[in-house]
Scaffold this active site. Structure first.
Site, PDB file in Angstrom:
ATOM      1  N   GLY A   6     -29.335 -26.226 -76.530  1.00 42.40           N
ATOM      2  CA  GLY A   6     -30.403 -27.155 -76.166  1.00 42.40           C
ATOM      3  C   GLY A   6     -30.576 -27.246 -74.671  1.00 42.40           C
ATOM      4  O   GLY A   6     -30.051 -26.422 -73.922  1.00 42.40           O
ATOM      5  N   ASN A   7     -31.342 -28.232 -74.235  1.00 39.46           N
ATOM      6  CA  ASN A   7     -31.561 -28.438 -72.800  1.00 39.46           C
ATOM      7  C   ASN A   7     -31.661 -29.928 -72.512  1.00 39.46           C
ATOM      8  O   ASN A   7     -31.650 -30.745 -73.435  1.00 39.46           O
ATOM      9  CB  ASN A   7     -32.808 -27.672 -72.343  1.00 39.46           C
ATOM     10  CG  ASN A   7     -34.054 -28.167 -73.033  1.00 39.46           C
ATOM     11  OD1 ASN A   7     -34.508 -29.290 -72.790  1.00 39.46           O
ATOM     12  ND2 ASN A   7     -34.601 -27.358 -73.922  1.00 39.46           N
ATOM     13  N   ARG A   8     -31.751 -30.280 -71.245  1.00 39.73           N
ATOM     14  CA  ARG A   8     -31.665 -31.678 -70.841  1.00 39.73           C
ATOM     15  C   ARG A   8     -33.006 -32.385 -70.717  1.00 39.73           C
ATOM     16  O   ARG A   8     -33.094 -33.460 -70.132  1.00 39.73           O
ATOM     17  CB  ARG A   8     -30.925 -31.796 -69.502  1.00 39.73           C
ATOM     18  CG  ARG A   8     -29.482 -31.369 -69.575  1.00 39.73           C
ATOM     19  CD  ARG A   8     -28.782 -31.672 -68.257  1.00 39.73           C
ATOM     20  NE  ARG A   8     -27.434 -31.124 -68.225  1.00 39.73           N
ATOM     21  CZ  ARG A   8     -26.382 -31.696 -68.819  1.00 39.73           C
ATOM     22  NH1 ARG A   8     -26.528 -32.832 -69.475  1.00 39.73           N
ATOM     23  NH2 ARG A   8     -25.200 -31.125 -68.745  1.00 39.73           N
ATOM     24  N   SER A   9     -34.082 -31.812 -71.245  1.00 33.16           N
ATOM     25  CA  SER A   9     -35.377 -32.490 -71.116  1.00 33.16           C
ATOM     26  C   SER A   9     -35.418 -33.754 -71.975  1.00 33.16           C
ATOM     27  O   SER A   9     -35.112 -33.716 -73.162  1.00 33.16           O
ATOM     28  CB  SER A   9     -36.505 -31.543 -71.548  1.00 33.16           C
ATOM     29  OG  SER A   9     -37.741 -32.216 -71.454  1.00 33.16           O
ATOM     30  N   ALA A  58     -39.665 -28.419 -72.665  1.00 32.89           N
ATOM     31  CA  ALA A  58     -38.730 -27.388 -72.213  1.00 32.89           C
ATOM     32  C   ALA A  58     -38.397 -26.530 -73.425  1.00 32.89           C
ATOM     33  O   ALA A  58     -37.802 -27.018 -74.392  1.00 32.89           O
ATOM     34  CB  ALA A  58     -37.475 -28.029 -71.637  1.00 32.89           C
TER      35      ALA A  58
END
Ligand code: CTP
Ligand code: CA
Length: 224
Positions: A33-36, A100
């Site tokens: 995943g990502n931090r958005s 993102a």
């Protein structure tokens, strides 16, 4: 509360906005995943709705609630986001990719939870590229539709940021990229932001800073 003083200048306009961050499964319990947080995309949806637009929010794992009065389509992976955006694109006058999107996903998803073994072996994750949603939207774009991307870059200067953003707009076929600098103490999920709107020729269309809702209104002003 601010709705009363906002102009209804987007009355009836169809706007499609993606927000949040995609997640690519590794096994039934894990993902890449990502931090958005989804805050800027949600603020854009809220701002557009308050100005009279008919808003569809394609939501990928938002950390904040979606605004009232918009239609929400929930998605998980980059492939789901791609399909949802392409399904909602026809008839939209403005399409904004604030999400993102994973650039890579595991080639295969394990059917069962990956377990540690006694020999201390470590699994290797093999990745493949995902489809670029913005590029796909540009290829299918109806006449007159405005197409907008975002980019967060770890760059040393504003000139570098503008050059990277212009390159992305040109490569992907977007009208503009809304760019901001990250890293070096700039934290994800913040309430405030600092953006520069750049077209494919490298011209700076507008700049905005402040809380994400006022930046959203400035972005909509600049795109109008
Ligand atoms: N984007 C997309 N589909 C992807 C990746 C990115 O539509 N698979 C969109 C993002 O939503 C954003 C824009 O493209 O609006 C720029 O994303 P960014 O990650 O900055 O660009 P990339 O082309 O992925 O380049 P980088 O290697 O810098 O990550
Ligand atoms: Ca990327």
């Amino acid at each position: 509360a601010l709705d009363a003083v906002r102009p209804r200048d987007l009355q009836g306009m169809r706007v499609v906005i993606s927000a949040g961050g995609t997640r690519e499964p590794i096994d039934p319990v894990r993902f890449l995943g990502n931090r958005s947080s989804g805050r800027q995309g949600v603020a854009l949806a809220d701002a557009a709705r308050s100005r009279g637009a008919d808003v569809v929010l394609i939501a990928a794992h938002l950390e904040v609630p979606p605004p009232a009065g918009v239609r929400v389509v929930e998605v998980g992976t980059a492939a789901e986001l791609n399909a949802a955006m392409l399904a909602e694109q026809p008839g939209a006058e403005l399409v904004i990719m604030a999400a993102a999107v994973a650039d890579f996903r595991p080639v295969a998803v394990a059917g069962e939870k990956i377990k540690k073994t006694d020999d201390g072996a470590v699994p290797e994750l093999r990745l493949e590229r995902t489809d670029d949603v913005l590029t796909a939207l540009a290829a299918a774009r109806p006449a007159g539709q405005r197409l907008v991307g975002f980019a967060a870059e770890t760059v040393g200067s504003e000139a570098e940021l503008v050059a990277l953003a212009a390159g992305k707009a040109a490569r992907k076929g977007a009208d503009v990229i809304i760019a901001n600098r990250v890293g070096d103490g700039v934290v994800f999920g913040q309430a405030s932001t600092d953006v520069i709107i750049v077209d494919a020729a490298g011209s700076v269309v507008a700049k905005a800073s402040g809380d994400k809702l006022s930046v959203a209104h400035r972005i909509l002003d600049a795109l109008g």
